[in-house]
Write a protein that holds these residues in place. Sequence first.
Motif, PDB file in Angstrom:
ATOM      1  N   SER A   1       1.136   2.392 -11.779  1.00 60.88           N
ATOM      2  CA  SER A   1      -0.120   1.664 -11.871  1.00 60.88           C
ATOM      3  C   SER A   1      -0.536   1.288 -10.450  1.00 60.88           C
ATOM      4  N   LEU A   2      -1.776   1.648 -10.097  1.00 57.20           N
ATOM      5  CA  LEU A   2      -2.307   1.376  -8.756  1.00 57.20           C
ATOM      6  C   LEU A   2      -3.563   0.529  -8.843  1.00 57.20           C
ATOM      7  N   GLU A   3      -3.737  -0.369  -7.907  1.00 60.88           N
ATOM      8  CA  GLU A   3      -4.994  -1.101  -7.717  1.00 60.88           C
ATOM      9  C   GLU A   3      -5.630  -0.603  -6.433  1.00 60.88           C
ATOM     10  N   ARG A   4      -6.942  -0.796  -6.341  1.00 62.76           N
ATOM     11  CA  ARG A   4      -7.700  -0.323  -5.165  1.00 62.76           C
ATOM     12  C   ARG A   4      -7.369   1.141  -4.879  1.00 62.76           C
ATOM     13  N   CYS A   5      -7.294   1.909  -5.953  1.00 60.73           N
ATOM     14  CA  CYS A   5      -6.909   3.314  -5.885  1.00 60.73           C
ATOM     15  C   CYS A   5      -8.096   4.177  -5.472  1.00 60.73           C
ATOM     16  N   ARG A   6      -7.839   5.069  -4.536  1.00 66.41           N
ATOM     17  CA  ARG A   6      -8.857   6.034  -4.133  1.00 66.41           C
ATOM     18  C   ARG A   6      -8.200   7.390  -3.892  1.00 66.41           C
ATOM     19  N   GLU A   7      -8.917   8.418  -4.281  1.00 72.68           N
ATOM     20  CA  GLU A   7      -8.471   9.791  -4.035  1.00 72.68           C
ATOM     21  C   GLU A   7      -8.959  10.177  -2.652  1.00 72.68           C
ATOM     22  N   VAL A   8      -8.073  10.763  -1.856  1.00 77.33           N
ATOM     23  CA  VAL A   8      -8.452  11.191  -0.507  1.00 77.33           C
ATOM     24  C   VAL A   8      -8.183  12.674  -0.337  1.00 77.33           C
ATOM     25  N   ASP A   9      -8.982  13.307   0.541  1.00 76.96           N
ATOM     26  CA  ASP A   9      -8.767  14.730   0.813  1.00 76.96           C
ATOM     27  C   ASP A   9      -7.764  14.879   1.962  1.00 76.96           C
ATOM     28  N   HIS A  10      -7.589  16.115   2.438  1.00 75.80           N
ATOM     29  CA  HIS A  10      -6.606  16.401   3.485  1.00 75.80           C
ATOM     30  C   HIS A  10      -6.968  15.776   4.828  1.00 75.80           C
ATOM     31  N   ASN A  11      -8.214  15.347   4.985  1.00 76.30           N
ATOM     32  CA  ASN A  11      -8.655  14.676   6.213  1.00 76.30           C
ATOM     33  C   ASN A  11      -8.726  13.163   6.038  1.00 76.30           C
ATOM     34  N   ASN A  12      -8.150  12.662   4.971  1.00 72.98           N
ATOM     35  CA  ASN A  12      -8.164  11.237   4.624  1.00 72.98           C
ATOM     36  C   ASN A  12      -9.546  10.694   4.302  1.00 72.98           C
ATOM     37  N   LYS A  13     -10.467  11.567   3.992  1.00 67.80           N
ATOM     38  CA  LYS A  13     -11.799  11.136   3.564  1.00 67.80           C
ATOM     39  C   LYS A  13     -11.749  10.802   2.078  1.00 67.80           C
TER      40      LYS A  13
ATOM     41  N   PRO B   1       0.841  -1.205   0.000  1.00 71.16           N
ATOM     42  CA  PRO B   1       0.000   0.000   0.000  1.00 71.16           C
ATOM     43  C   PRO B   1       0.871   1.249   0.000  1.00 71.16           C
ATOM     44  N   VAL B   2       0.519   2.204  -0.865  1.00 69.68           N
ATOM     45  CA  VAL B   2       1.310   3.426  -1.011  1.00 69.68           C
ATOM     46  C   VAL B   2       0.418   4.660  -1.009  1.00 69.68           C
ATOM     47  N   VAL B   3       1.065   5.785  -0.799  1.00 65.85           N
ATOM     48  CA  VAL B   3       0.455   7.103  -0.953  1.00 65.85           C
ATOM     49  C   VAL B   3       1.203   7.792  -2.081  1.00 65.85           C
ATOM     50  N   VAL B   4       0.458   8.372  -3.023  1.00 61.43           N
ATOM     51  CA  VAL B   4       1.049   9.090  -4.151  1.00 61.43           C
ATOM     52  C   VAL B   4       0.487  10.499  -4.139  1.00 61.43           C
ATOM     53  N   LYS B   5       1.374  11.489  -4.064  1.00 58.39           N
ATOM     54  CA  LYS B   5       0.929  12.887  -4.107  1.00 58.39           C
ATOM     55  C   LYS B   5       1.314  13.483  -5.447  1.00 58.39           C
ATOM     56  N   LEU B   6       0.355  14.176  -6.058  1.00 55.04           N
ATOM     57  CA  LEU B   6       0.576  14.800  -7.356  1.00 55.04           C
ATOM     58  C   LEU B   6       0.901  16.279  -7.191  1.00 55.04           C
ATOM     59  N   ASN B   7       1.456  16.877  -8.240  1.00 53.42           N
ATOM     60  CA  ASN B   7       1.789  18.300  -8.179  1.00 53.42           C
ATOM     61  C   ASN B   7       0.548  19.182  -8.133  1.00 53.42           C
ATOM     62  N   SER B   8      -0.634  18.608  -8.337  1.00 50.49           N
ATOM     63  CA  SER B   8      -1.890  19.346  -8.213  1.00 50.49           C
ATOM     64  C   SER B   8      -2.468  19.234  -6.803  1.00 50.49           C
ATOM     65  N   ASP B   9      -1.703  18.674  -5.864  1.00 43.73           N
ATOM     66  CA  ASP B   9      -2.082  18.437  -4.464  1.00 43.73           C
ATOM     67  C   ASP B   9      -3.102  17.322  -4.293  1.00 43.73           C
ATOM     68  N   ILE B  10      -3.414  16.589  -5.342  1.00 37.05           N
ATOM     69  CA  ILE B  10      -4.290  15.427  -5.218  1.00 37.05           C
ATOM     70  C   ILE B  10      -3.471  14.293  -4.609  1.00 37.05           C
ATOM     71  N   VAL B  11      -4.100  13.556  -3.685  1.00 41.64           N
ATOM     72  CA  VAL B  11      -3.432  12.437  -3.025  1.00 41.64           C
ATOM     73  C   VAL B  11      -4.212  11.164  -3.320  1.00 41.64           C
ATOM     74  N   PHE B  12      -3.491  10.143  -3.780  1.00 33.39           N
ATOM     75  CA  PHE B  12      -4.064   8.829  -4.033  1.00 33.39           C
ATOM     76  C   PHE B  12      -3.496   7.837  -3.036  1.00 33.39           C
ATOM     77  N   ARG B  13      -4.323   6.898  -2.631  1.00 30.00           N
ATOM     78  CA  ARG B  13      -3.890   5.749  -1.843  1.00 30.00           C
ATOM     79  C   ARG B  13      -4.279   4.514  -2.618  1.00 30.00           C
ATOM     80  N   GLY B  14      -3.398   3.542  -2.651  1.00 27.59           N
ATOM     81  CA  GLY B  14      -3.696   2.306  -3.347  1.00 27.59           C
ATOM     82  C   GLY B  14      -2.547   1.333  -3.222  1.00 27.59           C
ATOM     83  N   THR B  15      -2.667   0.225  -3.941  1.00 28.98           N
ATOM     84  CA  THR B  15      -1.626  -0.796  -3.949  1.00 28.98           C
ATOM     85  C   THR B  15      -0.784  -0.626  -5.204  1.00 28.98           C
ATOM     86  N   LEU B  16       0.519  -0.458  -5.026  1.00 31.57           N
ATOM     87  CA  LEU B  16       1.421  -0.244  -6.147  1.00 31.57           C
ATOM     88  C   LEU B  16       1.557  -1.532  -6.954  1.00 31.57           C
TER      89      LEU B  16
END
Length: 95
Positions: free
Chosen positions: A58-70, A33-48
């Motif tokens: 390439s990520l599986e079970r990828c979800r975009e999360v906000d600053h509160n991890n929602k 499981p990883v966290v990927v932050k983009l230069n647009s401040d979007i944060v993804f969590r998923g499996t690398l």
Amino acid sequence: MQDMQNGDSPQEVNQVGDTEDPSKFLGDIIGAPVVVKLNSDIVFRGTLQSVDGYMNISLERCREVDHNNKVVRDYGEAFVRGNNVIYICLDDGSV
């Protein structure tokens, strides 16, 4: 630890970890499981699933999360172009 002087290359300075190739780390965390932050401040969590020399990810079970991890959006599988990536780190739940 030796201070870097103007014009010195990082290889000339003996600092642990500063000159390591990130591709070994990235290869070691495939399937984790990883966290990927983009230069647009979007944060993804998923499996690398894969990463290439351009840091295309390439990520599986990828979800975009906000600053509160929602979870903002659940993508399932996603491909992230490497030139958008600021960092990739292991997801320990604290980022």
